[in-house]
Design a protein around this motif. Structure first.
Motif, short mmCIF file in Angstrom:
data_model
loop_
_atom_site.label_atom_id
_atom_site.label_comp_id
_atom_site.label_asym_id
_atom_site.label_seq_id
_atom_site.Cartn_x
_atom_site.Cartn_y
_atom_site.Cartn_z
N ARG A 54 5.01 -17.00 -29.95
CA ARG A 54 5.79 -17.95 -29.15
C ARG A 54 7.29 -17.72 -29.31
O ARG A 54 8.05 -17.74 -28.34
N ARG A 55 7.72 -17.49 -30.55
CA ARG A 55 9.14 -17.29 -30.80
C ARG A 55 9.66 -16.02 -30.14
O ARG A 55 10.79 -15.98 -29.61
N LEU A 56 8.86 -14.97 -30.16
CA LEU A 56 9.28 -13.72 -29.52
C LEU A 56 9.37 -13.88 -28.01
O LEU A 56 10.29 -13.36 -27.37
N VAL A 78 13.21 -6.71 -42.55
CA VAL A 78 14.06 -5.60 -42.12
C VAL A 78 13.86 -5.33 -40.63
O VAL A 78 12.72 -5.21 -40.17
N VAL A 79 14.95 -5.26 -39.90
CA VAL A 79 14.92 -4.92 -38.47
C VAL A 79 15.94 -3.82 -38.22
O VAL A 79 17.14 -4.00 -38.52
N LEU A 103 6.90 -14.76 -38.60
CA LEU A 103 8.26 -15.25 -38.45
C LEU A 103 8.45 -16.68 -38.95
O LEU A 103 9.57 -17.09 -39.27
N GLU A 104 7.37 -17.44 -39.03
CA GLU A 104 7.51 -18.87 -39.31
C GLU A 104 8.15 -19.13 -40.67
O GLU A 104 9.12 -19.89 -40.79
N ILE A 145 15.25 -14.83 -36.33
CA ILE A 145 14.73 -13.47 -36.56
C ILE A 145 14.16 -12.89 -35.27
O ILE A 145 14.29 -11.68 -35.01
N ALA A 146 13.54 -13.74 -34.44
CA ALA A 146 12.97 -13.26 -33.18
C ALA A 146 14.06 -12.63 -32.31
O ALA A 146 13.85 -11.59 -31.68
#
Length: 290
Positions: free
Chosen positions: A16-18, A192-193, A267-268, A278-279
Motif C-alpha cells: 500500500r505504501r509503495l 539500504v536503498v 516497510l511498516e 522509506i517508500a
C-alpha cells in the motif's frame, strides 16, 4: 512511468505504501500477483500473460516476493528483466538472498563481520560441530526459516547436541552459529536503498526472547548508526547485488556482525520507528535508474 509491484496481497502495508508513494509522484502503478502470471517464452519477445491479456508497457518493477514463492516469483522477475525492464531487485540477487548459506559465503568473501558459522553434511560428530563455534550457548537455524521461525537457542552442551541430532535425524539442513551474548537479544535493521542507508532501527526482543523479530513480539526504536555500522550495511547490500535491502546485524565487541540481508524488507516497522518515508526513497531510486 508505468510501475508494477509484484505482490500477492495489495492490502499489505508495504505494498500500500509503495502504491501511495508512486501515485504521489505522478506514476501509474499496478499491483500484480506473480503467481497469476503466465510466462510466454519464445524466440522474439518473451512476454507475460496476466488476467487474460498480455501485460502492457512496464518501465519498472518492485518485487515483493515472499519466501514461500521464491522459485516462481524469481522466474517472473527474470521475465521482466529479459524485456529490459528495470527491477529494484534482480532475479539473481533475490535467489542469492534466499539461500542463507550462499549469502553467508558471499558476505564472508566481502570481508564483512559475521557470527562464526558452521555447516555440515549431517555430521555425526556433533561435539566437534559445537566446539567449532565456541561451545554452548549457540544458535541453530534452519536454512529455510524466516521471520525468526526455525531458530533455536541451545543454552547447554546437552541441549545443543539434542537439537542438532534431532534436525539431522529429520534430514533438515541447519547452520550452527556462535551466540553473541553482548547483543543482549537485540539487533539492528539498516534499510539500504541505492547504496545509501535511508533509515535504521534497533529491534529488542521481548523479555526472555533472544529473537528480536517484530513478528515475534520485538520492539523497534530509532537508532543512529556508527560509521562502521553504516559502512557494513552498505557493503553487505552491494555484495548481495541488492538495490533495496534490509541488512540485519548485531552489535558486538568486535564490531558489527551481519546476520542476514533481506531482499523484501517490510516497510511498516522501519517507517514507524524512524518516521521516514522509506517508500518514497524506493520510488525515487526507480526514477533515477529507469
Amino acid at each position: 512511468m508505468n510501475i508494477k509491484i509484484l505482490s500477492r496481497n495489495s492490502s499489505l502495508y508495504s505494498t500500500r505504501r509503495l502504491v501511495e508513494a508512486a501515485k504521489k509522484r505522478g506514476h501509474h502503478v499496478e499491483v500484480i500477483d506473480p503467481l497469476k502470471c503466465d510466462l510466454i517464452i519464445e524466440k522474439k519477445k518473451p512476454s507475460i500473460f496476466y488476467k487474460g491479456k498480455i501485460l502492457g508497457e512496464t518501465d519498472a518493477v518492485i518485487p515483493r516476493i515472499g519466501a514461500s514463492i521464491t522459485f516462481y516469483g524469481t522466474a517472473v522477475v527474470r521475465q521482466f528483466e529479459m524485456n529490459g525492464v528495470f527491477t529494484t531487485t534482480t532475479g539473481q540477487s533475490l535467489m542469492r538472498s534466499r539461500d542463507k548459506l550462499r549469502s553467508l559465503q558471499i558476505l564472508s568473501r566481502a570481508r564483512l563481520g559475521l557470527p562464526k558459522t558452521i555447516f555440515t553434511n549431517y555430521s555425526k560428530d556433533v561435539g566437534e560441530v559445537i566446539a567449532h563455534v565456541g561451545g554452548a550457548p549457540l544458535i541453530i537455524k534452519l536454512l529455510e526459516g524466516t521471520q525468526g521461525l526455525g531458530v533455536v537457542l541451545a543454552e547447554t552442551q546437552n541441549a545443543a547436541e539434542s537439537v542438532i541430532e534431532a534436525f539431522n535425524g529429520l534430514q533438515a539442513r541447519v547452520i550452527v552459529q556462535e551466540f553473541i551474548k553482548e547483543a543482549g537479544g537485540a539487533d539492528i535493521r539498516a534499510f539500504v536503498v541505492d547504496g545509501q542507508v535511508v533509515g535504521a532501527m534497533k529491534r529488542q526482543g521481548k523479555e526472555g526472547e533472544f529473537r528480536s523479530n517484530l513478528h515475534r513480539g520485538g520492539i523497534a526504536s530509532l537508532i543512529e548508526l556508527s560509521d562502521e555500522e553504516e559502512a557494513a550495511a552498505i557493503k553487505a547490500a552491494k555484495a548481495m547485488g541488492l538495490g533495496v535491502a534490509g541488512v540485519d546485524m548485531l552489535q558486538s565487541s568486535r564490531g558489527p556482525l551481519i546476520l542476514e540481508v533481506n531482499s523484501s524488507p517490510g516497510l511498516e516497522g522501519i517507517e514507524a520507528a524512524t518516521g521516514k518515508d522509506i517508500a518514497k526513497s524506493i520510488i525515487r531510486y526507480i526514477e533515477r535508474h529507469s
